[in-house]
Design a protein around this motif. Sequence first.
Motif, short mmCIF file in Angstrom:
data_model
loop_
_atom_site.label_atom_id
_atom_site.label_comp_id
_atom_site.label_asym_id
_atom_site.label_seq_id
_atom_site.Cartn_x
_atom_site.Cartn_y
_atom_site.Cartn_z
N LEU A 578 0.84 -1.32 0.01
CA LEU A 578 0.02 -0.10 0.07
C LEU A 578 0.63 1.24 0.05
O LEU A 578 0.61 2.26 -0.82
CB LEU A 578 -0.82 -0.11 1.18
N ASN A 579 1.88 1.11 0.86
CA ASN A 579 2.56 2.67 1.03
C ASN A 579 3.82 2.18 1.92
O ASN A 579 3.89 1.19 2.66
CB ASN A 579 1.78 3.88 1.64
N VAL A 580 4.95 3.18 1.88
CA VAL A 580 6.02 3.09 2.67
C VAL A 580 6.23 4.50 3.29
O VAL A 580 6.30 5.27 2.46
CB VAL A 580 7.17 2.55 2.17
N ALA A 581 6.00 4.44 4.44
CA ALA A 581 6.20 5.71 5.26
C ALA A 581 6.94 5.65 6.77
O ALA A 581 6.90 4.33 7.26
CB ALA A 581 4.84 6.61 5.39
N ALA A 582 7.67 6.63 7.05
CA ALA A 582 8.36 6.71 8.41
C ALA A 582 7.34 6.14 9.60
O ALA A 582 6.56 6.78 9.84
CB ALA A 582 8.88 7.98 8.59
N ASP A 583 7.71 5.02 10.12
CA ASP A 583 7.24 4.49 11.41
C ASP A 583 8.17 3.42 11.93
O ASP A 583 8.58 2.65 10.94
CB ASP A 583 5.58 3.86 10.98
#
Length: 878
Positions: A578-583
């Motif tokens: 779906l997506n890759v975001a900073a976490d």
Amino acid sequence: MRILKIQTLRGPNYWSIRRHKLIVMRLDLENLAQTPSNEIPGFYEGLVEALPSLEGHYCSPGCRGGFLMRVKEGTMMGHIVEHVALELQELAGMHVGFGRTRETATPGIFQVVIEYLNEEAGRYAGRAAVRLCQSIVDRGRYPKAELEQDILDLKDLWRESSLGPSTEAIVKEAELRGIPWTQLSARFLIQLGYGVNQKRMQATMTNKTGILGVELACDKEATKRILAAAGAPVPKGTVINFLDDLEEAIEYVGGYPIVIKPSDGNHGRGITIDIRNWDEAEAAYEAARAISRSIIVERYYVGRDHRVLVIDGKVVAVAERVPAHVVGNGRSTISELIAETNKDPNRGEGHDKVLTKIELDRNSYQLLERQSYTINSVPPKGAICYLRATANLSTGGIAIDRTDEIHPENVWLAQRIVKIIGLDIAGLDIVTTDISRPLREMDGVVVEVNAAPGFRMHVAPSQGTPRNVAGAVLDMLFTNEQSSLIPILSVTGTNGKTTTTRLLAHIYKQTGKVVGYTTTDGTYIGDYLVESGDNTGPQSAHVILEDPTVEVAVLETARGGILRSGLGFANANVGVVLNVAADHLGIGDIDTIEQLANLKGVVAEAVFPDGYAVLNADDHRVAAMAEKTKANVAYFTMNPDSELVRKHVQKGGVAAVYENGYLSIVKGDWTHRIERAENIPLTMSGRAPFMIANALAASLAAFVQNVTIEQIRAGLKTFRASVSQTPGRMNLFNLGKYHALVDYAHNPASYQALGSFVRNWTTGECIGVVGGPGDRRDEDFVTLGKLSAEIFDYIIVKEDDDSRGRSRGSAADLIARGINQVNPNCRYESILDETAAINKALDMAPDNSLVVILPESVSRAIKLIKVRGLVKEEVQQQ
Ligand code: ATP
Ligand code: ATP
Ligand code: MG
Ligand code: MG
């Protein structure tokens, strides 16, 4: 050196898609952190002395001795531990070749990755390698006795975990064919395949093996009666229960030589053959009596012993079994020859090796006497001395393959007999002087029909061609690899996994199939909850994949599980990213967003070549995964003008696109409109763009699995994420004059997503109640403040009850700093207590406004809202 952590991977993983069995050791080099091997006096010499076979490791120089060259020139200890751990397993007979060593972001701390065959042995080898290297560093050597013990221990672990030879042959063949298998927790049951398509085995019995056939075969007398009635050649014999009847029975079978055996024995226990006088008969009777009440007395047929294996109605292998014997050399005594023979590494105890060690029993001495030997005789060179009368492998016999020699009439007879008994897998014991001639002509007989026949004499005969009998079993159970599997759709990303997984499962249900799915909230089959909890790792995946009612698996696949143990399956049919975001950066040695993308990329890479990686074209890190996967690619995008997607569909690719208010599938020149976003409840009447993106991903994943547009539409229109189903996920409440929204957005990307919804939803004032868990980094709180200032007209900053070690008020200050950086005029206040903060926001809400709450406790927030006279939960409406 100190081992900080050892993890066992069991599926496609961060380090390798193809190598599933890896140990990851987090190793602190401590005082060796700055010291390469060439600077440790005597290390090279000590290592070569302890493990000279390291010479065989090529390593980066790519030639024999390459690794030792690196040690001599200087390499870090983590790298050496890796090679030693591999070599220790190698020396214990486990062939492993894959290893990697990487320094983590913390200097001096390394990740050492080694392949294993047996998990426990792999972990042991890792620890032993550290011990060995440390000892050479400290003392210049590793004691020989220690090394020998390590190798013995490793061998033990390997042996204890190994399956029986027949089962081993079957699972090896299954692996070659890409059929997944697992050992169930009880009764040595092996499961092959997944879900509704799974089959089970226990040794060489399958779930198709009929209980009637097994019981009939186990009753030797009943088997003979049924076969005799069908005209099949069986030994003439009778059954007695008393010694008094023995004399008459011998007379009935035509006098000596005779055979006496228990009526329900196996493995040659309690059986005596070629009995030639009354004394022997009496002793044989007693021996059989020890095993069984009913005793079979039979005519003794002269001939060689054969095992004919019939699988699925066909003869697949024939072996001649030769009883345990030794061959004289003119010098050694019989007992010396036995000892010599038993040294053969192929001979083990019981059934654990290809052959079994020779042991003498009561009959052996009689047999020796008949051959005019004692145990101390020295047989002449070349003379064969038989030590056991029966030819069972478990009594030390050997096997010679005769598959190509059996006469067609005997094939026909064997196949017919197995049909009569009613078994899918059976072994016939046939005594005849020549298997290449019809039994009828040779006065040969079928002595017994065995259910669950052993495979080892066919798979690894002492002489002749090995036969792939396991292949015949798998041919019977599965028409092909695909028929053992069920569709697996795996969903990953930083945000929206649970929502997309649930939606996809719901869409798939429209096909009428039983869908099993796992999410952060729990594991479900069909409409029911199996188990609640954060079930996004491989173990939960296995619950679904091993369930015999499941026809389709949809699996939320989170980073934690991939990192800890790898994927729970070798290949998926669809992998959605779906997506890759900073976490969660900084956890588990995943420190950068690029590393995070590589980790999530495992889901896209572990897709079958004919399957689909469903990728977000709007997220460049996700779109880039197209380069790495061997699967087909399908993109989803919120941008109807996406250049990437346009090119992709021009080349015949498939995509899901949000265009003109519609969710559509685009393929070649065609656009298939699925539904207007407005009509899809999950998208909050089309106002939550990130939910539209999730819906595109789910629709596309279903589409590439041949779910029809009509079914996808029906799924989209009927899926409702209610509070009860997904608490804390965009729960919107209508309170008459104003609305309240509860969401558990927990990273910058999800705040942004939330913001895009808020701006679409209301023209009225927007109040935010914001805060985050205390263990987040300082900069995360500042970001939260910045984003809040962009989204809300009024902000109430609160803190969690559990401050996770942070001093009270400091998180709120950081958020305030962020707010001020973006908008110094922004209206905000700090109310640290969450309940008070929420109440204040609800009290002050003007008409037509929206109160957005990012709470620590979702249930408490919802309670506080509900007591204010809820009109309705908005998502229930279309
Ligand atoms: P397993 O389970 O290993 O097959 P078992 O204990 O069930 O062995 P049988 O198969 O009945 O015993 O007999 C073992 C062997 O003894 C046969 O394979 C055959 O070599 C020999 N044998 C048994 N009955 C006779 C007979 N009537 N005449 C000649 N040989 C026989
Ligand atoms: P977790 O890692 O906690 O399991 P998840 O990936 O399963 O999270 P969801 O539970 O589906 O995600 O959604 C959690 C929150 O993330 C939602 O309430 C919403 O705020 C936000 N969110 C959902 N989908 C997206 C998306 N596609 N992009 C950004 N944010 C999203
Ligand atoms: Mg037998
Ligand atoms: Mg989730």
